[in-house]
Structures are given as C-alpha cells and as structure tokens.
Design a protein around this motif. Structure first.
Motif, PDB file in Angstrom:
ATOM      1  N   UNK A 179     -28.783  29.402 103.421  1.00  0.00           N
ATOM      2  CA  UNK A 179     -28.561  29.696 104.844  1.00  0.00           C
ATOM      3  C   UNK A 179     -27.414  28.852 105.401  1.00  0.00           C
ATOM      4  N   UNK A 180     -27.046  27.772 104.700  1.00  0.00           N
ATOM      5  CA  UNK A 180     -25.938  26.933 105.152  1.00  0.00           C
ATOM      6  C   UNK A 180     -24.652  27.735 105.277  1.00  0.00           C
ATOM      7  N   UNK A 181     -24.329  28.537 104.237  1.00  0.00           N
ATOM      8  CA  UNK A 181     -23.044  29.237 104.256  1.00  0.00           C
ATOM      9  C   UNK A 181     -23.037  30.411 105.224  1.00  0.00           C
ATOM     10  N   UNK A 182     -24.235  30.890 105.604  1.00  0.00           N
ATOM     11  CA  UNK A 182     -24.297  32.037 106.513  1.00  0.00           C
ATOM     12  C   UNK A 182     -24.584  31.606 107.947  1.00  0.00           C
ATOM     13  N   UNK A 202     -12.714  26.386 113.363  1.00  0.00           N
ATOM     14  CA  UNK A 202     -13.811  27.059 112.678  1.00  0.00           C
ATOM     15  C   UNK A 202     -14.259  26.235 111.467  1.00  0.00           C
ATOM     16  N   UNK A 203     -15.495  26.382 111.040  1.00  0.00           N
ATOM     17  CA  UNK A 203     -15.956  25.680 109.835  1.00  0.00           C
ATOM     18  C   UNK A 203     -15.320  26.258 108.582  1.00  0.00           C
ATOM     19  N   UNK A 204     -15.310  25.455 107.536  1.00  0.00           N
ATOM     20  CA  UNK A 204     -14.854  25.933 106.231  1.00  0.00           C
ATOM     21  C   UNK A 204     -16.081  26.427 105.473  1.00  0.00           C
ATOM     22  N   UNK A 205     -16.187  27.738 105.291  1.00  0.00           N
ATOM     23  CA  UNK A 205     -17.364  28.337 104.673  1.00  0.00           C
ATOM     24  C   UNK A 205     -17.123  28.555 103.181  1.00  0.00           C
ATOM     25  N   UNK A 206     -18.058  28.048 102.370  1.00  0.00           N
ATOM     26  CA  UNK A 206     -17.946  28.197 100.920  1.00  0.00           C
ATOM     27  C   UNK A 206     -19.201  28.849 100.361  1.00  0.00           C
ATOM     28  N   UNK A 207     -19.026  29.611  99.317  1.00  0.00           N
ATOM     29  CA  UNK A 207     -20.129  30.342  98.689  1.00  0.00           C
ATOM     30  C   UNK A 207     -20.919  29.416  97.759  1.00  0.00           C
ATOM     31  N   UNK A 208     -22.239  29.595  97.734  1.00  0.00           N
ATOM     32  CA  UNK A 208     -23.081  28.853  96.803  1.00  0.00           C
ATOM     33  C   UNK A 208     -22.956  29.445  95.400  1.00  0.00           C
ATOM     34  N   UNK A 209     -22.618  28.598  94.458  1.00  0.00           N
ATOM     35  CA  UNK A 209     -22.564  29.014  93.062  1.00  0.00           C
ATOM     36  C   UNK A 209     -23.888  28.767  92.352  1.00  0.00           C
ATOM     37  N   UNK A 226     -21.257  24.307  95.492  1.00  0.00           N
ATOM     38  CA  UNK A 226     -20.456  25.242  96.265  1.00  0.00           C
ATOM     39  C   UNK A 226     -19.158  25.556  95.526  1.00  0.00           C
ATOM     40  N   UNK A 227     -18.477  26.586  95.968  1.00  0.00           N
ATOM     41  CA  UNK A 227     -17.170  26.932  95.395  1.00  0.00           C
ATOM     42  C   UNK A 227     -16.265  25.704  95.389  1.00  0.00           C
ATOM     43  N   UNK A 234     -22.026  15.068  94.234  1.00  0.00           N
ATOM     44  CA  UNK A 234     -23.293  14.462  94.617  1.00  0.00           C
ATOM     45  C   UNK A 234     -24.287  15.462  95.189  1.00  0.00           C
ATOM     46  N   UNK A 235     -23.794  16.546  95.768  1.00  0.00           N
ATOM     47  CA  UNK A 235     -24.721  17.500  96.356  1.00  0.00           C
ATOM     48  C   UNK A 235     -25.570  18.177  95.290  1.00  0.00           C
TER      49      UNK A 235
END
Length: 418
Positions: A179-182, A202-209, A226-227, A234-235
């Motif tokens: 839900x973070x990326x959306x 605007x935020x920098x939106x990255x897709x979850x891999x 993330x991408x 670390x995440x």
C-alpha cells in the motif's frame, strides 16, 4: 476470506470474548501523562469495551476504576479525588485504586457493608510520557520497556486520534507493504495534481519487487525491496517490526516511531503516534524536556477525509472499510500473506491463553525488561528518511512544533522553549 464467526472472534474485545481476553494480557497506553499531570484530575475513557475513569489523587497516585458508583450508578467522572482514592460526589462513597469501597459516610460506624462493595479497578503505570493500564488476570506481567519509551537524549512527540473502526483492520494495514507505493505514492500524486502542485513536490513512487515477513521474539519483521534496490538494502536486510499484538515500529536514523492501536470497543480505536527525534551528534536534550501532545485530524471542515498527509491517507483507508471490516467478502492475493500470517498468529496466541499459557510478548523477567531494543532499518529506502521530503512536509502541518523540533535536531541546538 473468513466466516462471520471467525471475523467476530478476531474483532470482539469485550471481557469474556476470546480476543478481549487475549488483549487483557497486555499493558496498553490509555492517555498521555500530561492529560492527568495535575493532582485532582479525572479523565473519563473507554478501553476494551469498559467505561472507566483515570484519575490522579491528592497523593499524586494514579488510579483507574469503573465509571459507575456501585451505590446508585452515578458517573465518577465528577467524583472528588482524595488522598487515597476517589469519593463519589453523590453520597460520598470512597473507592481506593483497586476499586474497593473503603468509606460510606452515611452508614453506621460499625457497618461492614463497605467491605462487600467493589467496582473494577486496574493497575496503571507511567512510562515515556504515557499512562499504561493492565486489565487482565493477576499477576500482571512487566510493562515492556521498549527502547523508544526509555531511550535517552531524544525529543518526543505524541499524536493521537479516536478512529471509528475496529483495531484489527488498522493492524492489518501494517502487514501490507505494497500500500506504500499506491496509497502513499500514486494516490499522493493524484492529490497533488488535483491541488495543482508542481511535480517537483510529488513523491517518488517505486514498485515493490519483493516483500517478506519473518516471525521474531516480539512479533513480525516486515521487509521490502523496491525498484533500484537489492536485498542488501536495509529495508530488506533489517526491516522493521510489528510488535505483537498492536504496535507498528517505523522510522529512520533521524526519528523512530511507534503506532499503537488500543481498542476502545469493537468499532473505535484509540491510536497513538509516538515519535522520538534524535538530535545532532553532541547535542544534549535537557532532562524533563516537554513532550508535544497533539490530535491528528481525520476530517476537514466539510466532513471529508484529510488525505494530503500520510497518516490521514491511512485513516481514510481504515475507516472506509466500515466500522468492522467484512472479511467474508474479501479476496486476498499473494501480496496479502503478511495479513494472513498476522491472523494466524492471533489465533495461535488465543489458543495459548485457552490452555493457561502466557501469550507472545508477555515479559515476566525484570532483567529481560531493562531495555528492549527492537530491530529497525536506519537508512530507509537508501535515499533519505521516511520522515523526509513529502512525508515530513505534510505531517508538520498538523503536529505543533514538529517543524521546529526537526530543525533544532538538525541544527544541533536544543531550546527549552520549543
């Protein structure tokens, strides 16, 4: 999906209900210390379906007892705090902090009637600027000294909101990384576009891999890639914890936060945002530095959700699922395995208390409880902190002094005037 009966088992919190009995095995924050710092203060509240009053008597001791006097049922919100308890304003019956009646002024002096009168009374303790209550069977476990509550040389803030929905759907959001990326990415882009804001805000939106979940001693570790990242970031390599049963821990090197979800009843949750800001190296935070306490808005002046800050977006998502989410109509996918894991953990821990065992995160050893350090990624997303950029810019609109606190911590100057 869950059946109606399974959903009720997860969401009902009253005494005698399975989840209500599990939650009563834990200490829960019920107020900020500043709300009851003055002798003689009484605060009415509701926790786990029980109407209660929290008070500080004239001896500076805290008590938590049932709201209704056993005599004629008048509310004790307007009672008279005394040296050793709370005296009903209607006929003078006096209750100590255990709820035991210890004086009945208009009964005969040799009467033993008062000895047979008792209302509910619960243990309360203060830690880290919060008041905690334990409402379960004796003996009470240790009040966990999670690192943020006892960490030294930090600036603390406490936000709160009363959220009109069940606590479980709030917790399930914490087991839902994508839900973070959306919600906090693409939806943020939509909101800013509607507001006509320039794209550089605007935020920098990255897709979850990749997402992952691992059980540990105190709950579940949530991980993501993330991408542009690898598992060395670390995440993923460290992640951040969900502390069982109702805490989320997030943050970065500059600030760490707990989100704590305390059930008021089946359809309302007392939510705390508890944040520790770390000052610049070499800076000393004065002892007893004031803790900022503020309310996080849910709705604007028109009754619409405030969705231009991260916590507001989350609250919109939680509340619009309904007062109690109907899990009999949900359709979970592979990205929802953290939610499934959490539900299974709840069911497993319910079985433990049915068998007379302590559930997960019950701490009995004082030595184990001196300082409980939780795992937490410091270099969030490897590109600045979680509270940097768009998130911190918009959250500072609603937290008094938050902008000043952040600048002070960065600049290396701590003033008692904040």
């Amino acid at each position: 999906m869950l059946s109606k009966e399974q959903n009720e088992a997860l969401t009902q919190v009253d005494s005698g209900k399975p989840m209500g009995e599990l939650l009563r095995r834990y200490w829960h924050p019920i107020a900020a210390s500043t709300e009851v710092e003055k002798k003689g203060t009484i605060k009415k509240l509701k926790i786990l379906g029980e109407d209660l009053v929290l008070y500080r008597d004239k001896s500076n001791n805290l008590g938590l007892v049932a709201d209704r006097c056993a005599h004629r049922g008048v509310s004790l919100e307007y009672a008279i705090p005394e040296e050793c308890g709370l005296r009903c304003q209607y006929h003078g019956w006096l209750y100590d902090k255990t709820g035991q009646c210890i004086d009945q002024p208009n009964e005969p002096e040799d009467s033993t009637f008062k000895n047979r009168i008792k209302i509910s009374g619960y243990e309360v303790k203060e830690l880290g600027g919060l008041v905690f209550a334990y409402m379960g069977p004796s003996p009470a476990p240790e009040l966990p000294k999670w690192d943020l509550f006892v960490q030294e040389n930090v600036v603390r803030t406490i936000g709160y909101a009363v959220i009109p929905c069940n606590w479980v759907q709030i917790m399930e959001n914490s087991l839902d990384p994508t839900h973070l990326e959306w919600l906090h990415g693409h939806y943020f882009e939509h909101i800013f576009e509607q507001q006509g804001r320039p794209q550089d805000e605007w935020p920098i939106t990255k897709h979850h891999l990749k997402i992952g979940f691992d059980e540990f001693e105190y709950g579940i570790i949530k991980r993501r890639v993330l991408e542009g990242q690898t598992e060395e970031n670390e995440d993923w390599a460290v992640g951040h914890p969900i502390v069982f049963p109702n805490y989320l821990r997030v943050g970065d090197s500059g600030a760490h936060s707990f989100q704590i979800r305390v059930p008021i009843d089946e359809t309302h949750t007392l939510h705390f945002w508890y944040t520790c800001f770390v000052p610049a190296e070499g800076v000393k935070v004065p002892e007893n530095y004031p803790i900022t306490f503020y309310e996080c808005p849910i709705y604007d002046e028109n009754g619409k959700f405030v969705t231009d800050y991260i916590d507001g977006q989350d609250m919109m998502a939680w509340i619009t699922q309904g007062p109690i989410a109907d899990r009999s109509i949900e359709r979970l996918g592979t990205s929802d395995r953290g939610i499934i894991m959490y539900r299974q953990m709840l069911k497993r821990e319910l079985k433990k208390i049915e068998n007379g065992e302590d559930p997960k995160c019950t701490i009995r050893d004082p030595q184990q409880n001196e300082y409980i350090e939780l795992p937490q990624e410091e270099d969030k997303f490897s590109e600045g902190g979680l509270l940097s950029g768009v998130a911190i810019h918009w959250n500072t609109r609603y937290a008094p002094n938050l902008s000043e606190i952040i600048e002070i911590c960065k600049g290396g100057v701590i003033s008692s005037n904040v």
